[in-house]
Design a protein around this motif. Structure first.
Motif, PDB file in Angstrom:
ATOM      1  N   ASN A 599     -43.598  -7.123  75.031  1.00  0.00           N
ATOM      2  CA  ASN A 599     -44.750  -7.016  75.931  1.00  0.00           C
ATOM      3  C   ASN A 599     -44.377  -7.181  77.402  1.00  0.00           C
ATOM      4  N   ASN A 600     -43.121  -7.550  77.664  1.00  0.00           N
ATOM      5  CA  ASN A 600     -42.702  -7.786  79.047  1.00  0.00           C
ATOM      6  C   ASN A 600     -42.442  -6.449  79.735  1.00  0.00           C
ATOM      7  N   VAL A 620     -37.442   8.669  81.645  1.00  0.00           N
ATOM      8  CA  VAL A 620     -38.376   7.880  82.471  1.00  0.00           C
ATOM      9  C   VAL A 620     -39.795   8.078  81.978  1.00  0.00           C
ATOM     10  N   ALA A 621     -40.160   9.332  81.735  1.00  0.00           N
ATOM     11  CA  ALA A 621     -41.517   9.641  81.259  1.00  0.00           C
ATOM     12  C   ALA A 621     -41.760   9.022  79.886  1.00  0.00           C
ATOM     13  N   ARG A 622     -40.730   9.063  79.041  1.00  0.00           N
ATOM     14  CA  ARG A 622     -40.864   8.485  77.686  1.00  0.00           C
ATOM     15  C   ARG A 622     -41.119   6.980  77.770  1.00  0.00           C
ATOM     16  N   MET A 627     -44.807   2.203  77.604  1.00  0.00           N
ATOM     17  CA  MET A 627     -45.442   1.093  78.324  1.00  0.00           C
ATOM     18  C   MET A 627     -46.957   1.162  78.226  1.00  0.00           C
ATOM     19  N   ARG A 628     -47.502   2.382  78.366  1.00  0.00           N
ATOM     20  CA  ARG A 628     -48.958   2.529  78.263  1.00  0.00           C
ATOM     21  C   ARG A 628     -49.446   2.224  76.852  1.00  0.00           C
ATOM     22  N   ASP A 629     -48.666   2.625  75.836  1.00  0.00           N
ATOM     23  CA  ASP A 629     -49.063   2.410  74.445  1.00  0.00           C
ATOM     24  C   ASP A 629     -49.028   0.934  74.049  1.00  0.00           C
ATOM     25  N   THR A 630     -48.045   0.217  74.563  1.00  0.00           N
ATOM     26  CA  THR A 630     -47.890  -1.208  74.195  1.00  0.00           C
ATOM     27  C   THR A 630     -48.706  -2.130  75.081  1.00  0.00           C
ATOM     28  N   GLY A 631     -49.269  -1.604  76.144  1.00  0.00           N
ATOM     29  CA  GLY A 631     -50.048  -2.450  77.062  1.00  0.00           C
ATOM     30  C   GLY A 631     -49.188  -3.163  78.073  1.00  0.00           C
ATOM     31  N   GLY A 632     -47.884  -2.911  78.041  1.00  0.00           N
ATOM     32  CA  GLY A 632     -46.988  -3.550  79.014  1.00  0.00           C
ATOM     33  C   GLY A 632     -46.782  -2.668  80.221  1.00  0.00           C
TER      34      GLY A 632
END
Length: 671
Positions: A599-600, A620-622, A627-632
């Motif tokens: 989550n960091n 970078v895009a991946r 990050m958007r999917d995990t909420g981080g």
């Protein structure tokens, strides 16, 4: 005995009967009834004598030491008695009456406080004038009185003047030195006592133990002389062994003596609790229950203070329930102990609930709650509680100031921190030790290193915590050479560093890129001081070596760790990979970090930047998508301003609310 019946007895017989009843009330510590009885004696026109007044003084002394409010009650009783004496004309008798030795022996102990030393000296002068000062009992109580008032010169003079020194005289002098922390002198007096063939008694042993004598040696002497058979001696030895963390020996001695008491058991329980051995604490508590004894507030508080590990929270809840059932929770000490216990586990809602239920909230309770909020990272609540504390008429002390300065560090409230500093200076509070340390820490973390340096230089004898604060402050500002100079100066003054010291030193080496110095201090920590480096120390070393491009050595440091590396250690190495564009190693580290702390968002950002430097925009895009999917989605930032609207602040100051609204805050005036 019924009071009306008692009065009837002495009015129909003589004054000696009254004296007997009066003594029985004093022995049963029922001094209030003794004073009532004396008033009724005056109303019955029975003329008191010198023994009557000696007993009356003793009753007043006992009454004045019974509780916090009793000193006021005692003054009221004395005024009422004086009124009766004036009405009956007996005040003339009092003015002309000559006291005996027993009168002074009863009266002098009540002057054994610093604020009453003048009265004690006045009584001493009266005794000399009346020719009573040569009595050994009078000299003993005067010696004790001067010792309690920290006038050892007068105590020594009285002791030297004694022609016939009984064991009481020797015990008094041993106790006098012990009370004033002159432990070597106390032992010399004991040695002189033995040379003069004076036989020691149980009080001698208690006085020696109070004078910090070696418990093992005193125990042996007590066994040799047979004094060890006294319950008071066994209890004192058990308490001393327990206080010196020799809990097993204390318990063994306790079990060897047939008489059981709560004082010894409380000492053993406290010792086990201090060690964190809650299993033994529970066993001892069960023993207390089997003996049909009731744990008091002191015992319960000692247990609560020992509950610091999360695994022991259930035991803490059980003792909280015991406090509710036994009624001990209403005791201020117990309530504060519970507040401290729940604060250790960041259970702030429970802390608020306990605090708001307290009928009386002394300053120590406010300090406990404010400190608990700061410890849990809820500094805004701590600030609001401080505002409420001011409205309740409490002025902050050094502990309050230190806690609030820590809150200023968390919130960046430099302006309020400066007001706290002004309050300290205006009220001449001691800046040494923890207040000075808190000020240095606050100024350093709020961007005013020059102020932190000024506070540090104003402290005459900095303690280890103060040195740690200034070393860490310099490290934070990248002033690595000043930090290392402070460490050298601290060592030159003979202070031994701890793990916090080395954390500041290693951080300074990391910020300054001082690889050789970092290696040396890391080695000193392990070899010279025998310390096992923690996770933060390893993170500093890995970061230092990684930034210097020494990846193999950094990996070797991680491999040789005695504890499992955490995300901070691996993150330090990943950060170094970004600096040196080590993509392959960075990818390996990123995969490991995903399992440790997925989550960091900071790790994703580091890896994204590393890919960006290499022009790998698809990667970078991946990463951004992950990050958007995990909420981080990166690390959230925030800005803080100090609101100056007192109207909004006052609207939120509602003591009855558990969930404190900290939307608005204004630094409260301290003056």
């Amino acid at each position: 005995m019924n009071l009306s019946r008692s009065v009837g007895l002495y009015t129909s017989t003589n004054l000696s009967c009254f004296h007997s009843i009066f003594k029985s009330y004093i022995e049963s510590k029922n001094s209030s009834w003794a004073l009532v009885l004396f008033r009724q004696l005056l109303q019955s026109n029975v003329k008191p004598n010198d023994l009557t007044f000696s007993l009356l003084l003793k009753a007043c002394t006992l009454h004045s030491s019974s509780s916090a409010l009793s000193s006021v009650n005692a003054k009221l009783e004395a005024n009422q008695i004086q009124t009766h004496l004036v009405k009956l004309g007996i005040d003339q008798f009092v003015k002309g009456y000559s006291p005996r030795q027993t009168t002074l022996v009863s009266l002098v102990p009540s002057c054994g406080r610093h604020e009453l030393v003048f009265q004690g000296k006045s009584i001493h002068g009266f005794g000399i004038k009346a020719g009573l000062d040569s009595d050994s009992q009078v000299k003993n109580v005067l010696t004790s009185m001067y010792a309690k008032c920290a006038d050892l010169e007068a105590a020594e003079l009285l002791f030297e003047e004694m022609v016939d020194r009984s064991v009481v005289s020797w015990n008094t002098m041993i106790g006098a030195y012990g009370q004033n922390s002159y432990f070597a002198e106390a032992m010399l007096v004991f040695k002189q006592m033995l040379e003069e063939s004076v036989e020691a008694n149980s009080v001698t042993i208690l006085s020696l133990l109070s004078a910090n004598a070696h418990p093992g040696s005193i125990h042996c002497y007590a066994m040799k002389t047979g004094v060890v058979n006294y319950a008071s001696v066994v209890t004192a030895l058990v308490c001393v062994y327990a206080r010196h963390a020799n809990t097993e020996l204390a318990e063994m001695l306790y079990n060897s003596f047939p008489q059981k008491n709560l004082v010894s058991l409380t000492a053993i329980i406290s010792s086990y609790a201090e060690k964190g051995n809650m299993g033994s604490v529970v066993e001892c508590f069960a023993h207390v229950q089997q003996l049909e004894l009731k744990l008091d507030a002191v015992g319960l508080v000692s247990i609560l203070h020992g509950i610091k590990h999360p695994a022991h929270l259930g035991i803490g809840l059980a003792f909280h329930a015991y406090g509710l059932k036994s009624g001990l929770n209403v005791d201020c000490l117990v309530a504060n102990g519970l507040i401290s216990m729940y604060s250790n586990f960041d259970e702030i809602e429970a802390v608020f609930s306990l605090f708001f239920e307290m009928s009386e909230k002394p300053l120590i309770s406010w300090n406990s709650v404010i400190s608990g909020c700061v410890q849990a990272g809820r500094s805004s609540d701590a600030m609001e509680l401080f505002c409420q504390m001011k409205t309740f008429g409490h002025s902050p002390d050094a502990i309050t100031i230190a806690s609030l300065l820590s809150a200023c560090c968390q919130l960046g409230y430099l302006r309020f921190g400066e007001r706290l500093h002004n309050y300290v200076l205006r009220n001449n509070l001691e800046v040494e030790d923890f207040v000075g340390t808190a000020l240095i820490d606050m100024y350093a973390k709020c961007g005013r290193i020059e102020c932190a340096e000024r506070v540090y230089k104003s402290i005459k004898e900095p303690c280890l915590a103060t040195w740690n604060a200034i070393i860490s402050g310099y490290s934070l500002y990248g002033l690595e050479h000043k930090a290392l100079c402070c460490y050298s100066e601290m060592r030159a003054q003979g202070l031994k560093p701890d793990k916090i010291t080395f954390l500041g030193v290693l951080a300074a080496c990391t910020h300054g890129g001082l690889v050789q110095e970092g290696r040396r201090y890391f080695q000193i920590m392990r070899e010279e001081f025998g310390m096992v480096p923690g996770l933060q120390h390893h993170a500093c070393m890995v970061g230092l070596l990684g930034r210097a491009g020494l990846f193999e050595e950094a990996m070797l440091v991680i491999k040789n760790m005695e504890i499992e590396p955490d995300s901070a250690v691996w993150g330090a190495l990943l950060s170094a990979c970004c600096i040196h564009q080590e993509v392959r190693l960075g990818e390996c580290l990123a995969k490991k970090l995903l399992f440790l702390d997925y989550n960091n968002g900071g790790f994703y950002v580091l890896m994204s930047n590393l890919y960006a430097v290499q022009g790998r925009w698809d990667d970078v895009a991946r990463l951004r998508e992950i990050m958007r999917d995990t909420g981080g989605d990166g690390c959230s930032g925030l800005s803080i301003i100090e609101v100056t609207s007192s109207e909004d602040m006052n609207r939120n100051l509602c003591l009855g609310k558990v969930n404190l609204n900290t939307k608005f805050w204004q630094p409260w005036s301290l003056y």
